[in-house]
Scaffold this motif. Structure first.
Motif, PDB file in Angstrom:
ATOM      1  N   PRO A   1       0.825  -1.222   0.000  1.00 31.38           N
ATOM      2  CA  PRO A   1       0.000   0.000   0.000  1.00 31.38           C
ATOM      3  C   PRO A   1       0.852   1.262   0.000  1.00 31.38           C
ATOM      4  CG  PRO A   1      -0.855  -1.593   1.557  1.00 31.38           C
ATOM      5  CD  PRO A   1       0.461  -2.148   1.073  1.00 31.38           C
ATOM      6  N   GLY A   2       0.552   2.153  -0.919  1.00 31.83           N
ATOM      7  CA  GLY A   2       1.257   3.421  -0.986  1.00 31.83           C
ATOM      8  C   GLY A   2       2.641   3.368  -1.599  1.00 31.83           C
ATOM      9  N   LYS A   3       2.993   2.197  -2.133  1.00 31.47           N
ATOM     10  CA  LYS A   3       4.333   2.050  -2.703  1.00 31.47           C
ATOM     11  C   LYS A   3       4.252   1.632  -4.170  1.00 31.47           C
ATOM     12  CE  LYS A   3       6.794   0.945   1.568  1.00 31.47           C
ATOM     13  NZ  LYS A   3       7.760   0.022   2.222  1.00 31.47           N
ATOM     14  N   GLU A   4       5.362   1.812  -4.872  1.00 31.33           N
ATOM     15  CA  GLU A   4       5.461   1.377  -6.256  1.00 31.33           C
ATOM     16  C   GLU A   4       5.571  -0.140  -6.312  1.00 31.33           C
ATOM     17  OE1 GLU A   4       5.055   5.035  -7.784  1.00 31.33           O
ATOM     18  OE2 GLU A   4       5.637   3.362  -9.093  1.00 31.33           O
ATOM     19  N   ARG A   5       5.131  -0.699  -7.434  1.00 26.98           N
ATOM     20  CA  ARG A   5       5.308  -2.127  -7.618  1.00 26.98           C
ATOM     21  C   ARG A   5       6.793  -2.411  -7.809  1.00 26.98           C
ATOM     22  NH1 ARG A   5       1.162  -4.948 -11.594  1.00 26.98           N
ATOM     23  NH2 ARG A   5       2.190  -3.618 -13.137  1.00 26.98           N
ATOM     24  N   GLU A   6       7.275  -3.499  -7.207  1.00 31.06           N
ATOM     25  CA  GLU A   6       8.693  -3.804  -7.271  1.00 31.06           C
ATOM     26  C   GLU A   6       8.928  -5.254  -7.685  1.00 31.06           C
ATOM     27  OE1 GLU A   6      10.851  -3.772  -3.596  1.00 31.06           O
ATOM     28  OE2 GLU A   6       9.289  -4.850  -2.501  1.00 31.06           O
ATOM     29  N   PHE A   7      10.064  -5.483  -8.319  1.00 29.77           N
ATOM     30  CA  PHE A   7      10.494  -6.822  -8.695  1.00 29.77           C
ATOM     31  C   PHE A   7      10.857  -7.599  -7.437  1.00 29.77           C
ATOM     32  CE2 PHE A   7      12.488 -10.064 -11.218  1.00 29.77           C
ATOM     33  CZ  PHE A   7      13.631 -10.438 -10.522  1.00 29.77           C
ATOM     34  N   VAL A   8      10.421  -8.856  -7.381  1.00 28.04           N
ATOM     35  CA  VAL A   8      10.748  -9.725  -6.253  1.00 28.04           C
ATOM     36  C   VAL A   8      11.683 -10.847  -6.682  1.00 28.04           C
ATOM     37  CG1 VAL A   8       9.817 -11.317  -4.530  1.00 28.04           C
ATOM     38  CG2 VAL A   8       8.567  -9.213  -5.109  1.00 28.04           C
ATOM     39  N   ALA A   9      11.299 -11.567  -7.737  1.00 30.66           N
ATOM     40  CA  ALA A   9      12.080 -12.723  -8.177  1.00 30.66           C
ATOM     41  C   ALA A   9      11.778 -13.002  -9.637  1.00 30.66           C
ATOM     42  CB  ALA A   9      11.749 -13.950  -7.331  1.00 30.66           C
ATOM     43  N   GLY A  10      12.766 -13.593 -10.310  1.00 28.88           N
ATOM     44  CA  GLY A  10      12.571 -13.970 -11.697  1.00 28.88           C
ATOM     45  C   GLY A  10      13.256 -15.281 -11.989  1.00 28.88           C
ATOM     46  N   ILE A  11      12.784 -15.959 -13.026  1.00 32.51           N
ATOM     47  CA  ILE A  11      13.342 -17.245 -13.398  1.00 32.51           C
ATOM     48  C   ILE A  11      13.371 -17.345 -14.916  1.00 32.51           C
ATOM     49  CG2 ILE A  11      11.075 -18.380 -13.216  1.00 32.51           C
ATOM     50  CD1 ILE A  11      12.639 -20.852 -12.103  1.00 32.51           C
ATOM     51  N   SER A  12      14.476 -17.856 -15.423  1.00 28.07           N
ATOM     52  CA  SER A  12      14.633 -17.982 -16.869  1.00 28.07           C
ATOM     53  C   SER A  12      13.704 -19.055 -17.420  1.00 28.07           C
ATOM     54  CB  SER A  12      16.084 -18.314 -17.204  1.00 28.07           C
ATOM     55  OG  SER A  12      16.423 -19.580 -16.670  1.00 28.07           O
ATOM     56  N   ARG A  13      13.612 -19.127 -18.718  1.00 22.78           N
ATOM     57  CA  ARG A  13      12.670 -20.064 -19.327  1.00 22.78           C
ATOM     58  C   ARG A  13      13.006 -21.513 -18.997  1.00 22.78           C
ATOM     59  NH1 ARG A  13      14.029 -19.645 -25.797  1.00 22.78           N
ATOM     60  NH2 ARG A  13      16.206 -20.348 -25.696  1.00 22.78           N
ATOM     61  N   SER A  14      14.279 -21.814 -18.837  1.00 25.74           N
ATOM     62  CA  SER A  14      14.696 -23.183 -18.504  1.00 25.74           C
ATOM     63  C   SER A  14      14.584 -23.466 -17.015  1.00 25.74           C
ATOM     64  CB  SER A  14      16.133 -23.399 -18.944  1.00 25.74           C
ATOM     65  OG  SER A  14      17.005 -22.581 -18.179  1.00 25.74           O
ATOM     66  N   GLY A  15      14.535 -22.422 -16.228  1.00 20.42           N
ATOM     67  CA  GLY A  15      14.519 -22.575 -14.779  1.00 20.42           C
ATOM     68  C   GLY A  15      15.900 -22.600 -14.153  1.00 20.42           C
ATOM     69  N   ILE A  16      16.934 -22.532 -14.969  1.00 17.15           N
ATOM     70  CA  ILE A  16      18.301 -22.649 -14.449  1.00 17.15           C
ATOM     71  C   ILE A  16      18.752 -21.354 -13.773  1.00 17.15           C
ATOM     72  CG2 ILE A  16      20.713 -22.926 -15.123  1.00 17.15           C
ATOM     73  CD1 ILE A  16      19.751 -24.861 -17.286  1.00 17.15           C
ATOM     74  N   ILE A  17      18.374 -20.221 -14.333  1.00 17.02           N
ATOM     75  CA  ILE A  17      18.829 -18.933 -13.811  1.00 17.02           C
ATOM     76  C   ILE A  17      17.698 -18.249 -13.054  1.00 17.02           C
ATOM     77  CG2 ILE A  17      19.732 -16.666 -14.420  1.00 17.02           C
ATOM     78  CD1 ILE A  17      20.896 -17.986 -16.935  1.00 17.02           C
ATOM     79  N   THR A  18      18.034 -17.794 -11.859  1.00 17.83           N
ATOM     80  CA  THR A  18      17.075 -17.054 -11.047  1.00 17.83           C
ATOM     81  C   THR A  18      17.704 -15.763 -10.547  1.00 17.83           C
ATOM     82  OG1 THR A  18      17.727 -18.246  -9.037  1.00 17.83           O
ATOM     83  CG2 THR A  18      15.869 -19.142 -10.287  1.00 17.83           C
ATOM     84  N   ASP A  19      16.871 -14.845 -10.145  1.00 23.70           N
ATOM     85  CA  ASP A  19      17.334 -13.574  -9.598  1.00 23.70           C
ATOM     86  C   ASP A  19      16.329 -13.110  -8.564  1.00 23.70           C
ATOM     87  OD1 ASP A  19      18.244 -10.286 -10.972  1.00 23.70           O
ATOM     88  OD2 ASP A  19      18.914 -11.364  -9.186  1.00 23.70           O
ATOM     89  N   TYR A  20      16.823 -12.400  -7.547  1.00 24.68           N
ATOM     90  CA  TYR A  20      15.977 -11.952  -6.452  1.00 24.68           C
ATOM     91  C   TYR A  20      16.339 -10.527  -6.052  1.00 24.68           C
ATOM     92  CZ  TYR A  20      15.252 -16.979  -5.889  1.00 24.68           C
ATOM     93  OH  TYR A  20      14.955 -18.315  -6.106  1.00 24.68           O
ATOM     94  N   THR A  21      15.369  -9.813  -5.567  1.00 23.81           N
ATOM     95  CA  THR A  21      15.683  -8.546  -4.948  1.00 23.81           C
ATOM     96  C   THR A  21      16.372  -8.822  -3.615  1.00 23.81           C
ATOM     97  OG1 THR A  21      14.773  -6.372  -4.389  1.00 23.81           O
ATOM     98  CG2 THR A  21      13.491  -8.288  -3.683  1.00 23.81           C
ATOM     99  N   ASP A  22      17.230  -7.925  -3.188  1.00 28.12           N
ATOM    100  CA  ASP A  22      18.069  -8.183  -2.018  1.00 28.12           C
ATOM    101  C   ASP A  22      17.272  -8.520  -0.766  1.00 28.12           C
ATOM    102  OD1 ASP A  22      20.734  -5.791  -2.792  1.00 28.12           O
ATOM    103  OD2 ASP A  22      20.357  -7.837  -3.477  1.00 28.12           O
TER     104      ASP A  22
END
Length: 124
Positions: free
Chosen positions: A41-62
């Protein structure tokens, strides 16, 4: 047209866990990276986590590294977000989204399909 449907949100106490799921329609799920975003609430939408199409590569917000895990099952057209050690500051509406590429990206504008969101509330 791609449809994304999230489920698994709810109310949980601090320190608890939830597992979000996002089911995608269509036959091209495995061609694209997927991401999870959240908006408090009251904040911008932010990236949390992502995963590549193969599932091998992932990324996360700190702020979620070591607590959240993103995964996918291409046979089921589903992406998951396992959330452990939840904190009150994790309270938000969580959205899954399909990227316009097979690589993990954190930029919201590079995601072209979005789910309706699921509420996660963490009580202290």
């Amino acid at each position: 047209q791609v449809q994304l449907v999230e489920s698994g949100g709810g109310l949980v106490q601090a320190g608890g866990s939830l597992r979000l799921s996002c089911a995608a329609s269509g036959r091209t799920f495995s061609n694209y990276a997927m991401g999870w975003f959240r908006q408090a609430p009251g904040k911008e939408r932010e990236f949390v986590a992502g995963i590549s199409r193969s599932g091998i590569i992932t990324d996360y917000t700190d702020s979620v590294k070591g607590r959240f895990t993103v995964s996918r099952d291409n046979a089921k057209n589903t992406v998951y977000l396992q959330m452990n050690s939840l904190k009150p500051e994790d309270t938000a509406v969580y959205y899954c989204a399909r990227a316009s590429t097979g690589w993990v990206i954190t930029t919201e504008t590079r995601y072209d399909y979005w789910g309706q969101g699921t509420q996660v509330t963490v009580s202290s």
